[in-house]
Design a protein around this motif. Sequence first.
Motif, PDB file in Angstrom:
ATOM      1  N   GLY A   1       0.818  -1.211   0.000  1.00  0.00           N
ATOM      2  CA  GLY A   1       0.000   0.000   0.000  1.00  0.00           C
ATOM      3  C   GLY A   1       0.847   1.254   0.000  1.00  0.00           C
ATOM      4  N   LEU A   2       1.696   1.377   1.013  1.00  0.00           N
ATOM      5  CA  LEU A   2       2.466   2.620   1.181  1.00  0.00           C
ATOM      6  C   LEU A   2       3.527   2.813   0.111  1.00  0.00           C
ATOM      7  CD1 LEU A   2       2.886   2.740   5.058  1.00  0.00           C
ATOM      8  CD2 LEU A   2       1.220   3.937   3.635  1.00  0.00           C
ATOM      9  N   GLN A   3       4.009   1.714  -0.457  1.00  0.00           N
ATOM     10  CA  GLN A   3       5.075   1.806  -1.454  1.00  0.00           C
ATOM     11  C   GLN A   3       4.626   2.628  -2.659  1.00  0.00           C
ATOM     12  OE1 GLN A   3       7.107  -1.878  -2.476  1.00  0.00           O
ATOM     13  NE2 GLN A   3       7.042  -1.321  -4.624  1.00  0.00           N
ATOM     14  N   ASN A   4       3.322   2.577  -2.954  1.00  0.00           N
ATOM     15  CA  ASN A   4       2.819   3.270  -4.142  1.00  0.00           C
ATOM     16  C   ASN A   4       2.147   4.607  -3.831  1.00  0.00           C
ATOM     17  OD1 ASN A   4       3.679   1.307  -5.928  1.00  0.00           O
ATOM     18  ND2 ASN A   4       1.851   0.072  -5.614  1.00  0.00           N
ATOM     19  N   GLU A   5       2.248   5.045  -2.582  1.00  0.00           N
ATOM     20  CA  GLU A   5       1.622   6.314  -2.197  1.00  0.00           C
ATOM     21  C   GLU A   5       2.643   7.446  -2.252  1.00  0.00           C
ATOM     22  OE1 GLU A   5      -1.485   7.007  -1.577  1.00  0.00           O
ATOM     23  OE2 GLU A   5      -2.399   5.023  -1.392  1.00  0.00           O
ATOM     24  N   ALA A   6       2.174   8.634  -2.613  1.00  0.00           N
ATOM     25  CA  ALA A   6       3.071   9.792  -2.692  1.00  0.00           C
ATOM     26  C   ALA A   6       3.477  10.281  -1.297  1.00  0.00           C
ATOM     27  CB  ALA A   6       2.386  10.915  -3.458  1.00  0.00           C
TER      28      ALA A   6
ATOM     29  N   VAL B   1      14.505  -3.460   0.352  1.00  0.00           N
ATOM     30  CA  VAL B   1      15.008  -3.114  -0.977  1.00  0.00           C
ATOM     31  C   VAL B   1      15.901  -1.891  -0.820  1.00  0.00           C
ATOM     32  CG1 VAL B   1      13.095  -4.031  -2.328  1.00  0.00           C
ATOM     33  CG2 VAL B   1      12.913  -1.748  -1.357  1.00  0.00           C
ATOM     34  N   SER B   2      16.525  -1.477  -1.896  1.00  0.00           N
ATOM     35  CA  SER B   2      17.382  -0.297  -1.842  1.00  0.00           C
ATOM     36  C   SER B   2      16.562   0.925  -1.441  1.00  0.00           C
ATOM     37  CB  SER B   2      18.019  -0.072  -3.215  1.00  0.00           C
ATOM     38  OG  SER B   2      18.260   1.310  -3.397  1.00  0.00           O
ATOM     39  N   PRO B   3      16.994   1.619  -0.360  1.00  0.00           N
ATOM     40  CA  PRO B   3      16.269   2.818   0.079  1.00  0.00           C
ATOM     41  C   PRO B   3      16.209   3.875  -1.026  1.00  0.00           C
ATOM     42  CG  PRO B   3      17.948   2.179   1.693  1.00  0.00           C
ATOM     43  CD  PRO B   3      18.153   1.313   0.493  1.00  0.00           C
ATOM     44  N   ARG B   4      17.186   3.866  -1.918  1.00  0.00           N
ATOM     45  CA  ARG B   4      17.154   4.817  -3.030  1.00  0.00           C
ATOM     46  C   ARG B   4      16.014   4.478  -3.977  1.00  0.00           C
ATOM     47  NH1 ARG B   4      22.174   3.518  -2.714  1.00  0.00           N
ATOM     48  NH2 ARG B   4      22.149   2.203  -4.577  1.00  0.00           N
TER      49      ARG B   4
ATOM     50  N   LEU C   1      10.088   2.831   1.980  1.00  0.00           N
ATOM     51  CA  LEU C   1      10.376   1.667   2.827  1.00  0.00           C
ATOM     52  C   LEU C   1      11.810   1.691   3.366  1.00  0.00           C
ATOM     53  CD1 LEU C   1       8.551  -1.027   0.638  1.00  0.00           C
ATOM     54  CD2 LEU C   1       7.629   0.321   2.523  1.00  0.00           C
ATOM     55  N   ALA C   2      12.421   2.877   3.364  1.00  0.00           N
ATOM     56  CA  ALA C   2      13.814   3.000   3.820  1.00  0.00           C
ATOM     57  C   ALA C   2      13.959   2.659   5.304  1.00  0.00           C
ATOM     58  CB  ALA C   2      14.320   4.419   3.559  1.00  0.00           C
ATOM     59  N   ASP C   3      12.849   2.723   6.059  1.00  0.00           N
ATOM     60  CA  ASP C   3      12.910   2.492   7.511  1.00  0.00           C
ATOM     61  C   ASP C   3      12.567   1.053   7.892  1.00  0.00           C
ATOM     62  OD1 ASP C   3      10.242   2.483   6.832  1.00  0.00           O
ATOM     63  OD2 ASP C   3       9.594   3.742   8.498  1.00  0.00           O
ATOM     64  N   ALA C   4      12.785   0.109   6.968  1.00  0.00           N
ATOM     65  CA  ALA C   4      12.361  -1.281   7.200  1.00  0.00           C
ATOM     66  C   ALA C   4      12.809  -1.830   8.554  1.00  0.00           C
ATOM     67  CB  ALA C   4      12.875  -2.172   6.065  1.00  0.00           C
ATOM     68  N   ALA C   5      14.108  -1.723   8.846  1.00  0.00           N
ATOM     69  CA  ALA C   5      14.630  -2.307  10.096  1.00  0.00           C
ATOM     70  C   ALA C   5      14.059  -1.593  11.320  1.00  0.00           C
ATOM     71  CB  ALA C   5      16.156  -2.242  10.096  1.00  0.00           C
ATOM     72  N   GLU C   6      13.922  -0.251  11.217  1.00  0.00           N
ATOM     73  CA  GLU C   6      13.390   0.536  12.352  1.00  0.00           C
ATOM     74  C   GLU C   6      11.949   0.126  12.644  1.00  0.00           C
ATOM     75  OE1 GLU C   6      16.749   2.771  10.621  1.00  0.00           O
ATOM     76  OE2 GLU C   6      14.991   1.870   9.712  1.00  0.00           O
ATOM     77  N   LEU C   7      11.165  -0.103  11.585  1.00  0.00           N
ATOM     78  CA  LEU C   7       9.760  -0.452  11.780  1.00  0.00           C
ATOM     79  C   LEU C   7       9.631  -1.809  12.467  1.00  0.00           C
ATOM     80  CD1 LEU C   7       6.783   0.259  11.391  1.00  0.00           C
ATOM     81  CD2 LEU C   7       6.901  -0.751   9.100  1.00  0.00           C
ATOM     82  N   VAL C   8      10.431  -2.784  12.034  1.00  0.00           N
ATOM     83  CA  VAL C   8      10.405  -4.109  12.675  1.00  0.00           C
ATOM     84  C   VAL C   8      10.759  -3.969  14.157  1.00  0.00           C
ATOM     85  CG1 VAL C   8      11.380  -6.440  12.711  1.00  0.00           C
ATOM     86  CG2 VAL C   8      10.960  -5.312  10.510  1.00  0.00           C
ATOM     87  N   ALA C   9      11.796  -3.177  14.451  1.00  0.00           N
ATOM     88  CA  ALA C   9      12.243  -2.981  15.843  1.00  0.00           C
ATOM     89  C   ALA C   9      11.148  -2.325  16.684  1.00  0.00           C
ATOM     90  CB  ALA C   9      13.510  -2.134  15.866  1.00  0.00           C
ATOM     91  N   GLU C  10      10.473  -1.362  16.078  1.00  0.00           N
ATOM     92  CA  GLU C  10       9.428  -0.596  16.765  1.00  0.00           C
ATOM     93  C   GLU C  10       8.245  -1.484  17.186  1.00  0.00           C
ATOM     94  OE1 GLU C  10       7.604   3.407  17.482  1.00  0.00           O
ATOM     95  OE2 GLU C  10       9.508   3.105  16.450  1.00  0.00           O
ATOM     96  N   LEU C  11       8.057  -2.613  16.480  1.00  0.00           N
ATOM     97  CA  LEU C  11       6.888  -3.472  16.729  1.00  0.00           C
ATOM     98  C   LEU C  11       7.259  -4.797  17.387  1.00  0.00           C
ATOM     99  CD1 LEU C  11       5.225  -2.709  13.285  1.00  0.00           C
ATOM    100  CD2 LEU C  11       4.338  -1.979  15.506  1.00  0.00           C
ATOM    101  N   LYS C  12       8.500  -4.879  17.848  1.00  0.00           N
ATOM    102  CA  LYS C  12       9.031  -6.118  18.446  1.00  0.00           C
ATOM    103  C   LYS C  12       8.181  -6.654  19.597  1.00  0.00           C
ATOM    104  CE  LYS C  12      12.953  -8.098  17.091  1.00  0.00           C
ATOM    105  NZ  LYS C  12      12.742  -7.973  15.647  1.00  0.00           N
ATOM    106  N   ASP C  13       7.519  -5.739  20.315  1.00  0.00           N
ATOM    107  CA  ASP C  13       6.785  -6.148  21.526  1.00  0.00           C
ATOM    108  C   ASP C  13       5.482  -6.880  21.213  1.00  0.00           C
ATOM    109  OD1 ASP C  13       6.121  -3.477  20.488  1.00  0.00           O
ATOM    110  OD2 ASP C  13       4.516  -3.557  21.986  1.00  0.00           O
ATOM    111  N   LEU C  14       5.018  -6.852  19.966  1.00  0.00           N
ATOM    112  CA  LEU C  14       3.730  -7.484  19.631  1.00  0.00           C
ATOM    113  C   LEU C  14       3.873  -9.002  19.624  1.00  0.00           C
ATOM    114  CD1 LEU C  14       2.535  -5.082  16.802  1.00  0.00           C
ATOM    115  CD2 LEU C  14       1.463  -5.381  19.042  1.00  0.00           C
ATOM    116  N   GLU C  15       3.012  -9.675  20.399  1.00  0.00           N
ATOM    117  CA  GLU C  15       3.080 -11.141  20.497  1.00  0.00           C
ATOM    118  C   GLU C  15       2.073 -11.776  19.544  1.00  0.00           C
ATOM    119  OE1 GLU C  15       4.291 -13.006  23.846  1.00  0.00           O
ATOM    120  OE2 GLU C  15       5.807 -11.441  23.594  1.00  0.00           O
ATOM    121  N   GLY C  16       2.428 -12.938  19.012  1.00  0.00           N
ATOM    122  CA  GLY C  16       1.481 -13.706  18.211  1.00  0.00           C
ATOM    123  C   GLY C  16       1.139 -13.073  16.874  1.00  0.00           C
TER     124      GLY C  16
END
Length: 320
Positions: free
Chosen positions: A25-30, A59-62, A67-82
Amino acid sequence: MHHSPPTTAWGPRRVHITEVGPRDGLQNEAVLLATSEKAALVRALVAAGVREFELTSFVSPRAVPALADAAELVAELKDLEGVHFSALVPNLRGAERALEAGVDSVVLFVSASESHNAKNVNGSVSESLQAFERVSQLLEGSDVELRGAIATCFGCPFEGNVDVAAVGRIARRFVELGAVHVSLGDTTGMATPPLVTERILHLRDVAPSLSPTLHFHNTRGIGLANVMQGLALGVDRYESSIGGLGGCPFAPGASGNIASEDLVYLLGEMGIETGIDLEGMIDAARIATRLMGRPLPAQVSKAGPRLSLSDCSAVATAKG
């Protein structure tokens, strides 16, 4: 006397929905969202009962700044179980980054048509499939699952029809690499019910161990009709995007993915279980709409559920 709805008449008793809004979704949004905004949207979806996400892409942030924040987003949601988080990866480097970030599955993607693959990942289909071998080796011994995604499964914006055998060959390769779940992508909304039937029946022949996931776009307005056909064939995995987020990069002005809340509404009305609460999805869609700053294509979040009634006295009577 209350009868439970006859679910078998429509297909599977339970359907698994993977929310792809944060990635496809977000990949194709301005509009570029902050990591915290994406995380808030994901948390609202989890509160509604969504348990599977295609969260991001390594993918390449360029190439894809959204989606340049891929790793940060995963880290931010680490606490979600299941909750299962998958990430798209185009190559070994992407897979290494995904593994490091700590996702639950990596999704390797390739197009069924040569010209689309060349545009998308700058290589031939066989080069892509060859490169996947190393990703498969990288994942061996880890608890990260390998999944596959095939783009342009139902047609290509550059070539037109895509041979069903091409889809079958790629699917078989994914099985050899150890994938159980493979998503059939309707990248520019070219799927039709007869094509869905042809592809699913072919895969049952050539890759019977596979559990296909159907990923439709509503570009030409028949996304949910294609879902109905998938259900009739017994397919129980679908990908959708909250609010119908995500236009289509190759079809200007076209809507993108089918909307998650519209899908949840349809399945609920058919007595098919999803574990997802429609009101919660409508709340999440409102958040998505606010973040995007524009109306989104989904319909149920605008109209409300079927039995959300209006006050009769508040509606003007027609003068006859």
